[in-house]
Design a protein around this motif. Structure first.
Motif, short mmCIF file in Angstrom:
data_model
loop_
_atom_site.label_atom_id
_atom_site.label_comp_id
_atom_site.label_asym_id
_atom_site.label_seq_id
_atom_site.Cartn_x
_atom_site.Cartn_y
_atom_site.Cartn_z
N LEU A 1 -23.99 -0.74 -49.79
CA LEU A 1 -24.28 0.69 -49.68
C LEU A 1 -24.37 1.34 -51.06
O LEU A 1 -23.68 0.93 -51.99
CB LEU A 1 -23.12 1.38 -48.96
N ASN B 1 -26.10 7.44 -37.01
CA ASN B 1 -25.03 7.10 -36.06
C ASN B 1 -24.86 8.17 -34.99
O ASN B 1 -25.03 9.36 -35.25
CB ASN B 1 -23.71 6.92 -36.80
N PRO C 1 -23.26 -0.45 -36.36
CA PRO C 1 -22.07 -0.36 -37.20
C PRO C 1 -20.89 0.24 -36.44
O PRO C 1 -21.03 1.28 -35.81
CB PRO C 1 -22.49 0.57 -38.35
N ASN D 1 -17.39 1.65 -37.33
CA ASN D 1 -16.54 2.08 -38.44
C ASN D 1 -15.15 2.41 -37.92
O ASN D 1 -15.02 3.02 -36.85
CB ASN D 1 -17.10 3.37 -39.07
N ALA E 1 -16.89 0.64 -42.07
CA ALA E 1 -15.82 1.25 -42.87
C ALA E 1 -14.46 0.83 -42.34
O ALA E 1 -14.31 0.49 -41.16
CB ALA E 1 -15.96 2.77 -42.82
#
Ligand code: SAM
Ligand code: DTB
Ligand code: SF4
Length: 322
Positions: A48, A157, A224, A226, A267
């Motif tokens: 990222l 997202n 993703p 997180n 994350a």
């Protein structure tokens, strides 16, 4: 129909039943589905870079970059093209195959800044890497121009379920999000779309988000997941950490519902033990963010990840770019 089939008609009840299976049963099912479609020893590495940092007009409760919160973040204007491409080159050298550029924008505005982003996308592709960006809302022509520049994937997202969304964000709606996702799809760009656990939501809200994701046809190519990184000054700064086994259950359920997608353990890895991460990989996670920084917060970094991959005998996934 076997439980390894690709489906787009999941109900919340079915997903909840999977999520709540006895842990050993859940992991077995997730691993069975995973190895039916994917090489369970390969993990995609993405790097990222925050190309425009802070001062964002949206009020996302988790985000250190929102102008509505008082965090100690240095705001920075859009980076120049050359240092972005230099960062992409370094990311490639350390084993990443995808380079993801994030901008703290509510939506893209046409003009020199967007033109510079298009140049960045083209430059990343010329390095032989997959290019992803996350720039907020897009209109049709912007999605098309990103596609023409060679964009591999667009990250946008949903973060949580439709019925929990307004507890976290009030400056845009779930439908705004869904519209941008449709535009990206229409332009022929892959979708990267997932969310966050640990924002005070109940399990039913996590399931609600998976239901929306898994009923997209086709599924988002990347999902993703997180774990909230609580940042001082944001409304969610005092959220307790997610139970690691709940994170594993979320990943396993995402894997079973979206067998072919890259499920990214995103994350929150800094706080996770090697054992937790190993369980996430066993549950079907096959992608991570590499490097010592996410957008604005720290990430494990190359050395720790190299050691983890060596201990687990995992290998980086090759790029799919043509
Ligand atoms: N502004 C664009 C947008 O929101 O679409 C792109 C950048 S935004 C930082 C990308 C994603 O990062 C968010 O959708 C959210 O899922 C994730 N994110 C942001 N802050 C986070 C945090 N503190 N912990 C975990 N995930 C976070
Ligand atoms: C995603 O789902 N997670 C990444 C990426 N997509 C853009 C961002 C995580 C940000 C974590 C907080 C930060 O570093 O600012
Ligand atoms: Fe802005 Fe994106 Fe952060 Fe929301 S998540 S405040 S849109 S940078």
């Amino acid at each position: 129909m076997s439980y390894t089939d690709i489906r787009n008609d999941w109900t919340a009840e079915e997903l909840r039943a999977i999520h709540d299976l006895p842990f050993t049963e859940l992991i077995f099912q997730a691993q069975t589905v995973h190895r039916h479609y994917n090489d369970p020893t390969e993990i995609q590495q993405c790097t990222l870079l925050s190309i425009k940092t802070g001062a964002c007009p949206e009020d996302c409760g988790y985000c250190p970059q929102s102008a509505h919160h008082n965090t100690e973040l240095e705001k920075e204007p859009l980076m120049e093209v050359a240092p972005v491409l230099e960062a992409a080159r370094e990311a490639k050298e350390s084993g990443s195959t995808r380079f993801c550029m994030g901008a703290a924008w509510r939506e893209v505005k046409d003009g020199p800044n967007f033109d510079a982003v298009l140049e960045m996308v083209q430059g990343v592709r010329e390095l032989g890497m997959e290019a992803c960006c996350t720039l907020g809302m897009l209109d049709d022509s912007q999605a098309e121009r990103l596609a023409e520049a060679g964009l591999t994937a667009y990250n946008h997202n949903l973060d949580t379920s439709p019925d929990y969304y307004d507890k976290i964000i009030t400056t845009r709606t779930y439908d705004d999000r869904l519209e941008t996702l449709q535009r990206v799809r229409k332009a022929g760009v892959s979708l990267c779309c997932g969310g966050i656990v640990g924002m005070g939501e109940e399990i039913q809200h996590r399931i609600g988000m998976l239901e929306v994701l898994a009923n997209h046809d086709p599924h988002p190519e990347s999902v993703p997941i997180n774990a909230l990184v609580p940042v001082a000054g944001t409304p969610l700064e005092d959220q307790p950490p997610v139970d690691p086994l709940e994170m594993v259950r979320m990943i396993a359920t995402a894997r079973i519902a979206m067998p072919q997608s890259r499920v990214r353990l995103s994350a929150g890895r800094l706080e996770m033990s090697d054992e937790t991460q190993a369980l996430c990989f066993l549950a079907g996670a096959n992608s991570i963010f590499a490097g010592d920084k996410l957008l604005t917060t720290p990430n494990p970094g190359e050395n720790r990840d190299e050691q983890l991959f060596a201990k687990l005998g995992l290998k980086p996934m090759p790029a799919e770019v043509s």
